[in-house]
Design a protein around this motif. Structure first.
Motif, PDB file in Angstrom:
ATOM      1  N   UNK A 195       1.018  -1.594  -0.245  1.00  0.00           N
ATOM      2  CA  UNK A 195       0.035  -0.334  -0.370  1.00  0.00           C
ATOM      3  C   UNK A 195       0.947   1.460  -0.231  1.00  0.00           C
ATOM      4  N   UNK A 196       0.796   2.058  -1.024  1.00  0.00           N
ATOM      5  CA  UNK A 196       1.281   3.711  -0.740  1.00  0.00           C
ATOM      6  C   UNK A 196       0.300   4.650   0.008  1.00  0.00           C
ATOM      7  N   UNK A 197       1.112   5.423   0.862  1.00  0.00           N
ATOM      8  CA  UNK A 197       0.373   6.048   1.568  1.00  0.00           C
ATOM      9  C   UNK A 197       0.437   7.580   0.886  1.00  0.00           C
ATOM     10  N   UNK A 198      -0.485   8.318   0.609  1.00  0.00           N
ATOM     11  CA  UNK A 198      -0.793   9.547   0.285  1.00  0.00           C
ATOM     12  C   UNK A 198      -1.985   9.926   0.503  1.00  0.00           C
ATOM     13  N   UNK A 199      -1.343  11.210   0.508  1.00  0.00           N
ATOM     14  CA  UNK A 199      -2.170  12.652   2.031  1.00  0.00           C
ATOM     15  C   UNK A 199      -2.608  13.498   1.264  1.00  0.00           C
ATOM     16  N   UNK A 200      -2.107  13.844   0.387  1.00  0.00           N
ATOM     17  CA  UNK A 200      -2.311  14.766  -0.558  1.00  0.00           C
ATOM     18  C   UNK A 200      -1.626  15.536  -1.582  1.00  0.00           C
ATOM     19  N   UNK A 201      -1.957  15.550  -2.789  1.00  0.00           N
ATOM     20  CA  UNK A 201      -1.705  15.870  -4.578  1.00  0.00           C
ATOM     21  C   UNK A 201      -0.987  17.185  -4.053  1.00  0.00           C
ATOM     22  N   UNK A 236      -3.215   4.181   0.115  1.00  0.00           N
ATOM     23  CA  UNK A 236      -3.779   4.377   1.607  1.00  0.00           C
ATOM     24  C   UNK A 236      -4.005   5.587   1.224  1.00  0.00           C
ATOM     25  N   UNK A 237      -5.313   6.676   1.568  1.00  0.00           N
ATOM     26  CA  UNK A 237      -5.539   8.167   1.451  1.00  0.00           C
ATOM     27  C   UNK A 237      -5.039   8.292   3.177  1.00  0.00           C
ATOM     28  N   UNK A 238      -3.981   8.653   3.747  1.00  0.00           N
ATOM     29  CA  UNK A 238      -3.817   8.527   5.113  1.00  0.00           C
ATOM     30  C   UNK A 238      -3.095   9.820   5.632  1.00  0.00           C
ATOM     31  N   UNK A 239      -3.299  10.392   6.590  1.00  0.00           N
ATOM     32  CA  UNK A 239      -4.600  10.867   7.082  1.00  0.00           C
ATOM     33  C   UNK A 239      -5.533  11.702   6.298  1.00  0.00           C
ATOM     34  N   UNK A 240      -7.143  11.537   6.836  1.00  0.00           N
ATOM     35  CA  UNK A 240      -7.229  12.412   6.256  1.00  0.00           C
ATOM     36  C   UNK A 240      -8.241  13.179   7.370  1.00  0.00           C
ATOM     37  N   UNK A 241      -7.069  14.259   6.914  1.00  0.00           N
ATOM     38  CA  UNK A 241      -6.744  16.149   7.891  1.00  0.00           C
ATOM     39  C   UNK A 241      -8.236  16.612   7.180  1.00  0.00           C
ATOM     40  N   UNK A 242      -9.457  17.032   8.216  1.00  0.00           N
ATOM     41  CA  UNK A 242     -10.376  18.245   8.186  1.00  0.00           C
ATOM     42  C   UNK A 242     -10.112  19.806   7.906  1.00  0.00           C
ATOM     43  N   UNK A 243     -10.512  19.647   6.550  1.00  0.00           N
ATOM     44  CA  UNK A 243     -10.673  21.536   6.215  1.00  0.00           C
ATOM     45  C   UNK A 243      -8.924  21.462   5.921  1.00  0.00           C
ATOM     46  N   UNK A 244      -7.764  20.590   6.235  1.00  0.00           N
ATOM     47  CA  UNK A 244      -6.520  20.533   5.412  1.00  0.00           C
ATOM     48  C   UNK A 244      -6.649  19.353   3.390  1.00  0.00           C
ATOM     49  N   UNK A 245      -6.603  18.998   4.114  1.00  0.00           N
ATOM     50  CA  UNK A 245      -6.434  17.636   2.694  1.00  0.00           C
ATOM     51  C   UNK A 245      -7.974  17.385   2.527  1.00  0.00           C
ATOM     52  N   UNK A 260      -2.726   2.622 -11.577  1.00  0.00           N
ATOM     53  CA  UNK A 260      -2.749   1.197 -11.515  1.00  0.00           C
ATOM     54  C   UNK A 260      -3.193   0.176 -10.651  1.00  0.00           C
ATOM     55  N   UNK A 261      -3.483   1.069  -8.991  1.00  0.00           N
ATOM     56  CA  UNK A 261      -3.280   0.990  -7.451  1.00  0.00           C
ATOM     57  C   UNK A 261      -4.939   0.261  -8.251  1.00  0.00           C
ATOM     58  N   UNK A 262      -4.898  -0.643  -7.654  1.00  0.00           N
ATOM     59  CA  UNK A 262      -6.219  -2.286  -7.592  1.00  0.00           C
ATOM     60  C   UNK A 262      -6.900  -2.278  -5.891  1.00  0.00           C
ATOM     61  N   UNK A 263      -6.257  -1.785  -5.610  1.00  0.00           N
ATOM     62  CA  UNK A 263      -7.540  -1.498  -3.773  1.00  0.00           C
ATOM     63  C   UNK A 263      -7.437   0.002  -3.245  1.00  0.00           C
ATOM     64  N   UNK A 264      -8.191  -0.220  -2.190  1.00  0.00           N
ATOM     65  CA  UNK A 264      -7.844   1.804  -1.320  1.00  0.00           C
ATOM     66  C   UNK A 264      -8.343   1.893  -0.327  1.00  0.00           C
ATOM     67  N   UNK A 265      -8.128   2.471   0.628  1.00  0.00           N
ATOM     68  CA  UNK A 265      -8.439   2.452   2.150  1.00  0.00           C
ATOM     69  C   UNK A 265      -8.214   3.670   2.455  1.00  0.00           C
ATOM     70  N   UNK A 266      -8.788   4.075   3.616  1.00  0.00           N
ATOM     71  CA  UNK A 266      -8.168   5.590   3.910  1.00  0.00           C
ATOM     72  C   UNK A 266      -8.053   5.410   6.179  1.00  0.00           C
ATOM     73  N   UNK A 267      -7.721   6.523   5.978  1.00  0.00           N
ATOM     74  CA  UNK A 267      -7.662   6.927   7.932  1.00  0.00           C
ATOM     75  C   UNK A 267      -7.625   7.745   8.212  1.00  0.00           C
ATOM     76  N   UNK A 268      -8.659   8.338   9.319  1.00  0.00           N
ATOM     77  CA  UNK A 268      -8.773   9.478   9.969  1.00  0.00           C
ATOM     78  C   UNK A 268      -7.199  10.136  10.096  1.00  0.00           C
ATOM     79  N   UNK A 269      -6.988  11.362  10.521  1.00  0.00           N
ATOM     80  CA  UNK A 269      -6.269  11.944  11.180  1.00  0.00           C
ATOM     81  C   UNK A 269      -6.355  11.767  12.931  1.00  0.00           C
TER      82      UNK A 269
END
Length: 362
Positions: A195-201, A236-245, A260-269
């Protein structure tokens, strides 16, 4: 030691901006202005803190957990502390056990377990060992910058490949592409997933929030190259930050799917222990106009507190804002046709030979 410098400005190339005191610190210090502004002048003259690595010999290497909201039962962390410097990192408070600051120390005072592969061989060779996937680099990133020098993760991966032992990664380090040869070979035997963690683009936000991690476009490149090599990879969209990302959630999922990502998940701050102080300081330095609103939303998702460690709630939160994030994610997940990464195979595991004083003569 506590913050002798309550940060007036960010430190270039670092996520934390001060020495937040660890909860087990025996003594703390506090800077007091003498009326002449000298405490701030002294701080302004200090150079940026350099990274220092201490080599250590681990007594054991596999950590085990039975947490019901974590998908793995055992993990290995080749390093303590992480030079990526992600200001939101939930592992920062672990540095308090070393009587170091979860602030600047966490990203500048690092520890490398140089005998990790040796210990792993011993533990895998035990007759009592039962094979289960190992999550490699969960508390701190196995592919942080100092891995280029120490190659501990590479040594561990080579041993796991020899033993046909399944392994998984969560990383934001581009150095994982160095090991694509091993990963591709293991993937053919269903022995690895990533899983590659991506917080923001947003490159500017990433530079502030995770200063020494791979840039957002580089992480998408990691997804693409691993996928092309046949390695099962998710985002993995982590962390999801309210009003920031949080507004980027759908865009990140779309970009990762295109790569090419096959799966996805997320975690809150998550803000356990001293991380609350590190995070609040960062907010005041970078987003003072919205800091109070961000923390208000965080508390709304955590039952009125800065953090709730209850299993089942700590990753996803609760309340209207958390429910909205969950619904947005679910809708995008369906629209983009994400699936699941294939299950890892434990049936092919072959225990290594126990170390012998006679070497490999017999």
């Amino acid at each position: 030691m506590e913050d002798a410098r309550k940060a007036q400005t960010p430190i270039k190339g670092r996520g934390a901006a001060s020495q937040v005191a660890g909860r087990y610190a025996v003594t703390t210090t506090r800077g007091e202005d003498d009326g002449w502004g000298s405490v701030y002048e002294d701080l302004a003259d200090q150079p940026n803190p350099a990274t220092r690595v201490t080599e250590e010999r681990a007594r054991s290497i596999i950590s085990r957990n039975d947490s019901p909201d974590i998908a793995f039962s055992q993990s290995i962390n080749p390093y303590r502390g992480c030079e990526h410097g992600c200001v939101y990192c939930f592992a920062r408070p672990s540095h308090a056990y070393l009587e170091l600051s979860p602030g600047i120390d966490f990203e500048t005072r690092l520890f490398a377990k140089t005998n990790a592969a040796e210990r792993l061989r011993i533990e895998l060779a035990r007759s009592s060992y039962r094979c289960a996937p190992i999550a490699l680099g969960i508390n701190t990133d196995a592919y942080q910058p100092i891995e280029r020098r120490y190659r501990i993760t590479r040594e561990l991966l080579e041993l796991l490949a020899q033993c046909h032992h399944p392994v998984s990664f969560v990383t934001k380090g581009s150095l994982i592409l160095r090991d694509v040869d091993l990963l591709a070979s293991m993937a053919r035997e269903r022995l690895v997933s990533v899983y590659v963690s991506v917080t923001t683009l947003d490159n500017r936000l990433a530079a502030r929030m995770e200063p020494r991690a791979a840039a957002p476009h580089t992480r998408l490149k990691i997804v693409r190259e691993l996928s092309q090599a046949g390695v099962p990879v998710g985002v993995l969209v982590a962390p999801v930050v309210p009003m920031v990302s949080d507004h980027e959630l759908e865009h990140i999922l779309e970009a990762a799917r295109d790569a090419g990502a096959q799966a996805a998940s997320y975690v809150l701050l998550r803000l356990p222990h001293e991380l609350k102080e590190v995070w609040r300081e960062w907010l005041q330095l970078h987003y003072p106009e919205r800091a109070a609103h961000v923390m208000s939303l965080v508390r709304q998702m955590r039952g009125g507190k800065d953090y709730d460690s209850t299993f089942g709630k700590r990753m996803r939160g609760e309340g209207p804002f958390a429910d909205m994030i969950a619904q947005r994610f679910a809708k995008a997940h369906r629209r983009l046709d994400f699936g699941r990464l294939p299950a890892l195979d434990c049936s092919a595991f072959v225990a290594p030979r126990s170390p012998s004083p006679q070497g490999e003569l017999f």
